[in-house]
Design a protein around this motif. Structure first.
Motif, PDB file in Angstrom:
ATOM      1  N   ALA A  97      42.312  34.232  38.712  1.00 36.84           N
ATOM      2  CA  ALA A  97      43.065  35.484  38.502  1.00 36.84           C
ATOM      3  C   ALA A  97      44.547  35.332  38.796  1.00 36.84           C
ATOM      4  O   ALA A  97      45.368  36.056  38.237  1.00 36.84           O
ATOM      5  CB  ALA A  97      42.465  36.580  39.380  1.00 36.84           C
ATOM      6  N   GLY A  98      44.894  34.410  39.696  1.00 41.03           N
ATOM      7  CA  GLY A  98      46.311  34.187  40.005  1.00 41.03           C
ATOM      8  C   GLY A  98      46.976  35.457  40.502  1.00 41.03           C
ATOM      9  O   GLY A  98      46.460  36.157  41.383  1.00 41.03           O
ATOM     10  N   THR A  99      48.117  35.789  39.925  1.00 35.85           N
ATOM     11  CA  THR A  99      48.875  36.966  40.356  1.00 35.85           C
ATOM     12  C   THR A  99      48.424  38.238  39.649  1.00 35.85           C
ATOM     13  O   THR A  99      49.086  39.270  39.757  1.00 35.85           O
ATOM     14  CB  THR A  99      50.375  36.766  40.102  1.00 35.85           C
ATOM     15  N   GLY A 100      47.349  38.160  38.869  1.00 31.36           N
ATOM     16  CA  GLY A 100      46.785  39.380  38.292  1.00 31.36           C
ATOM     17  C   GLY A 100      47.302  39.762  36.921  1.00 31.36           C
ATOM     18  O   GLY A 100      47.140  40.913  36.500  1.00 31.36           O
ATOM     19  N   VAL A 101      47.873  38.827  36.193  1.00 25.04           N
ATOM     20  CA  VAL A 101      48.405  39.130  34.857  1.00 25.04           C
ATOM     21  C   VAL A 101      47.267  39.539  33.922  1.00 25.04           C
ATOM     22  O   VAL A 101      47.367  40.515  33.169  1.00 25.04           O
ATOM     23  CB  VAL A 101      49.157  37.912  34.281  1.00 25.04           C
ATOM     24  N   MET A 102      46.171  38.809  33.998  1.00 24.99           N
ATOM     25  CA  MET A 102      45.020  39.097  33.136  1.00 24.99           C
ATOM     26  C   MET A 102      44.392  40.435  33.503  1.00 24.99           C
ATOM     27  O   MET A 102      44.001  41.218  32.617  1.00 24.99           O
ATOM     28  CB  MET A 102      44.011  37.956  33.310  1.00 24.99           C
ATOM     29  N   GLY A 103      44.284  40.706  34.798  1.00 22.11           N
ATOM     30  CA  GLY A 103      43.706  41.976  35.236  1.00 22.11           C
ATOM     31  C   GLY A 103      44.516  43.153  34.707  1.00 22.11           C
ATOM     32  O   GLY A 103      43.952  44.165  34.274  1.00 22.11           O
ATOM     33  N   ALA A 104      45.832  43.019  34.720  1.00 19.99           N
ATOM     34  CA  ALA A 104      46.693  44.093  34.216  1.00 19.99           C
ATOM     35  C   ALA A 104      46.467  44.302  32.724  1.00 19.99           C
ATOM     36  O   ALA A 104      46.472  45.434  32.230  1.00 19.99           O
ATOM     37  CB  ALA A 104      48.153  43.762  34.507  1.00 19.99           C
ATOM     38  N   GLU A 105      46.238  43.209  32.000  1.00 26.40           N
ATOM     39  CA  GLU A 105      45.992  43.329  30.547  1.00 26.40           C
ATOM     40  C   GLU A 105      44.642  43.999  30.283  1.00 26.40           C
ATOM     41  O   GLU A 105      44.521  44.825  29.377  1.00 26.40           O
ATOM     42  CB  GLU A 105      46.043  41.946  29.884  1.00 26.40           C
ATOM     43  N   LEU A 106      43.612  43.649  31.064  1.00 28.92           N
ATOM     44  CA  LEU A 106      42.307  44.290  30.893  1.00 28.92           C
ATOM     45  C   LEU A 106      42.413  45.784  31.208  1.00 28.92           C
ATOM     46  O   LEU A 106      41.859  46.623  30.486  1.00 28.92           O
ATOM     47  CB  LEU A 106      41.271  43.631  31.816  1.00 28.92           C
ATOM     48  N   ALA A 107      43.138  46.110  32.281  1.00 32.07           N
ATOM     49  CA  ALA A 107      43.298  47.514  32.658  1.00 32.07           C
ATOM     50  C   ALA A 107      44.021  48.282  31.550  1.00 32.07           C
ATOM     51  O   ALA A 107      43.674  49.426  31.242  1.00 32.07           O
ATOM     52  CB  ALA A 107      44.066  47.608  33.972  1.00 32.07           C
ATOM     53  N   ARG A 108      45.010  47.639  30.923  1.00 33.96           N
ATOM     54  CA  ARG A 108      45.724  48.262  29.799  1.00 33.96           C
ATOM     55  C   ARG A 108      44.752  48.651  28.691  1.00 33.96           C
ATOM     56  O   ARG A 108      44.923  49.663  28.013  1.00 33.96           O
ATOM     57  CB  ARG A 108      46.768  47.258  29.266  1.00 33.96           C
ATOM     58  N   LEU A 109      43.688  47.840  28.537  1.00 34.85           N
ATOM     59  CA  LEU A 109      42.702  48.079  27.479  1.00 34.85           C
ATOM     60  C   LEU A 109      41.555  48.978  27.946  1.00 34.85           C
ATOM     61  O   LEU A 109      40.588  49.190  27.214  1.00 34.85           O
ATOM     62  CB  LEU A 109      42.148  46.733  26.989  1.00 34.85           C
ATOM     63  N   GLY A 110      41.645  49.463  29.181  1.00 32.45           N
ATOM     64  CA  GLY A 110      40.628  50.372  29.697  1.00 32.45           C
ATOM     65  C   GLY A 110      39.361  49.680  30.138  1.00 32.45           C
ATOM     66  O   GLY A 110      38.309  50.320  30.256  1.00 32.45           O
ATOM     67  N   ILE A 111      39.418  48.365  30.382  1.00 35.81           N
ATOM     68  CA  ILE A 111      38.229  47.596  30.776  1.00 35.81           C
ATOM     69  C   ILE A 111      38.180  47.462  32.301  1.00 35.81           C
ATOM     70  O   ILE A 111      39.161  47.066  32.930  1.00 35.81           O
ATOM     71  CB  ILE A 111      38.251  46.206  30.116  1.00 35.81           C
ATOM     72  N   GLY A 112      37.037  47.754  32.903  1.00 38.24           N
ATOM     73  CA  GLY A 112      36.879  47.617  34.342  1.00 38.24           C
ATOM     74  C   GLY A 112      35.457  47.974  34.737  1.00 38.24           C
ATOM     75  O   GLY A 112      34.665  48.366  33.881  1.00 38.24           O
ATOM     76  N   PRO A 113      35.096  47.869  36.008  1.00 39.94           N
ATOM     77  CA  PRO A 113      35.921  47.350  37.090  1.00 39.94           C
ATOM     78  C   PRO A 113      36.157  45.848  36.948  1.00 39.94           C
ATOM     79  O   PRO A 113      35.388  45.156  36.294  1.00 39.94           O
ATOM     80  CB  PRO A 113      35.090  47.665  38.342  1.00 39.94           C
ATOM     81  N   ILE A 114      37.239  45.374  37.582  1.00 38.90           N
ATOM     82  CA  ILE A 114      37.640  43.971  37.481  1.00 38.90           C
ATOM     83  C   ILE A 114      37.662  43.354  38.877  1.00 38.90           C
ATOM     84  O   ILE A 114      38.315  43.890  39.779  1.00 38.90           O
ATOM     85  CB  ILE A 114      39.070  43.844  36.885  1.00 38.90           C
ATOM     86  N   ASP A 115      36.967  42.237  39.039  1.00 35.31           N
ATOM     87  CA  ASP A 115      37.099  41.438  40.259  1.00 35.31           C
ATOM     88  C   ASP A 115      37.878  40.180  39.909  1.00 35.31           C
ATOM     89  O   ASP A 115      37.795  39.690  38.772  1.00 35.31           O
ATOM     90  CB  ASP A 115      35.721  41.029  40.801  1.00 35.31           C
ATOM     91  N   GLY A 116      38.616  39.656  40.858  1.00 35.58           N
ATOM     92  CA  GLY A 116      39.382  38.424  40.636  1.00 35.58           C
ATOM     93  C   GLY A 116      38.923  37.344  41.593  1.00 35.58           C
ATOM     94  O   GLY A 116      38.658  37.611  42.770  1.00 35.58           O
ATOM     95  N   LEU A 117      38.813  36.131  41.077  1.00 31.72           N
ATOM     96  CA  LEU A 117      38.448  34.967  41.898  1.00 31.72           C
ATOM     97  C   LEU A 117      39.534  33.924  41.728  1.00 31.72           C
ATOM     98  O   LEU A 117      39.942  33.627  40.599  1.00 31.72           O
ATOM     99  CB  LEU A 117      37.108  34.400  41.412  1.00 31.72           C
ATOM    100  N   ASP A 118      39.999  33.372  42.843  1.00 32.10           N
ATOM    101  CA  ASP A 118      41.037  32.340  42.744  1.00 32.10           C
ATOM    102  C   ASP A 118      41.029  31.472  43.996  1.00 32.10           C
ATOM    103  O   ASP A 118      40.745  31.931  45.102  1.00 32.10           O
ATOM    104  CB  ASP A 118      42.424  32.975  42.566  1.00 32.10           C
ATOM    105  N   LEU A 119      41.383  30.225  43.785  1.00 35.24           N
ATOM    106  CA  LEU A 119      41.483  29.225  44.846  1.00 35.24           C
ATOM    107  C   LEU A 119      42.590  29.543  45.852  1.00 35.24           C
ATOM    108  O   LEU A 119      42.502  29.150  47.021  1.00 35.24           O
ATOM    109  CB  LEU A 119      41.788  27.884  44.156  1.00 35.24           C
ATOM    110  N   THR A 120      43.642  30.228  45.417  1.00 38.21           N
ATOM    111  CA  THR A 120      44.874  30.331  46.200  1.00 38.21           C
ATOM    112  C   THR A 120      45.100  31.752  46.726  1.00 38.21           C
ATOM    113  O   THR A 120      45.476  32.653  45.965  1.00 38.21           O
ATOM    114  CB  THR A 120      46.082  29.910  45.331  1.00 38.21           C
ATOM    115  N   PRO A 121      44.865  31.973  48.032  1.00 42.49           N
ATOM    116  CA  PRO A 121      45.015  33.330  48.577  1.00 42.49           C
ATOM    117  C   PRO A 121      46.396  33.941  48.326  1.00 42.49           C
ATOM    118  O   PRO A 121      46.516  35.147  48.115  1.00 42.49           O
ATOM    119  CB  PRO A 121      44.773  33.129  50.084  1.00 42.49           C
ATOM    120  N   GLU A 122      47.432  33.103  48.343  1.00 41.99           N
ATOM    121  CA  GLU A 122      48.796  33.639  48.157  1.00 41.99           C
ATOM    122  C   GLU A 122      48.966  34.225  46.753  1.00 41.99           C
ATOM    123  O   GLU A 122      49.722  35.182  46.564  1.00 41.99           O
ATOM    124  CB  GLU A 122      49.841  32.541  48.400  1.00 41.99           C
TER     125      GLU A 122
END
Ligand code: SAM
Length: 207
Positions: A63-88
């Protein structure tokens, strides 16, 4: 130095190197990479996922910084969970306010996430050179419900070099309706050696 960071990202070799690299890049990723390089891959992949009928709950892998999540939300898709190696990176994603849950971990470490808990998985920028190869497919597939839709952007050079065609063939019987669609990674404002990079929007369903 956006171009230098992109070059370094594509040459990462180990999870620890990757985590350290993205921890350092996290606060500058959206301004340098997303805006600076006119990075449009997540938008294109989200559009493909939506057009194919993708629905939540969806896991954004890498998921990184959430760019993809923001795009899914723009399309009305959810709920969204994010998984990533890097907590920062996930700390930045949290500020976007579009994720139900954010999980720090390496998909290749046998994470104890419940099986069949998602109707969809999406992933941009993570099945690429120096990152995750075909070995990431089975653990992701485990998390998806039967009939669920998976949409992965896979860099063209990585697809060939890492043997994704063979990996998909080996999953015959577990996946169906595989399609590969070319998508651009960067928009018209991009410059530099990677401005014409492309990949596959790889869509398939879990049987
Ligand atoms: C180029 S960023 C992409 C972020 C976001 N999806 C986007 O398109 O902007 C790649 C991300 O993959 C994550 N990553 C790399 N290997 C991973 C692994 N084995 N498990 C989970 N995340 C991983 C990195 O921490 C990084 O945040």
């Amino acid at each position: 130095m956006p171009k230098l960071d992109l070059e370094r990202a594509l040459a990462l070799r180990t999870p620890e190197e990757t985590r350290r690299f993205y921890a350092d890049w996290a606060a500058r990723y959206d301004s340098e990479h997303v805006a600076g390089n006119d990075y449009i891959q997540p938008r294109r992949l989200a559009d493909c996922f939506a057009e194919a009928g993708g629905a939540g709950p969806v896991l954004d892998f890498g998921a990184g910084t959430g760019v993809m999540g923001a795009e899914l939300a723009r399309l009305g898709i959810g709920p969204i969970d994010g998984l990533d190696l890097t907590p920062e990176m996930l700390d930045v994603a949290r500020t976007k306010g579009v994720y139900r849950d954010l999980i720090a971990g390496n998909i290749l470490d046998g994470l104890e996430l419940p099986a069949a808990s998602y109707a969809g998985v999406v992933s941009a920028g993570t099945f690429t050179l120096g990152h995750v190869g075909p070995e990431g497919l089975p653990p992701l597939l485990r998390l998806v419900r039967p009939g669920g839709l998976i949409a992965l952007a896979i860099n063209h050079a990585h697809y060939d070099a890492a043997g994704f065609a063979d990996a998909f063939e080996a999953l015959a019987g577990q996946i169906a309706d595989l399609t590969l669609t070319d998508i651009p990674y960067y928009g018209a404002k991009a410059t530099g050696p990677h401005k014409d990079d492309t990949g596959y929007a790889t869509l398939f369903r879990k049987v």
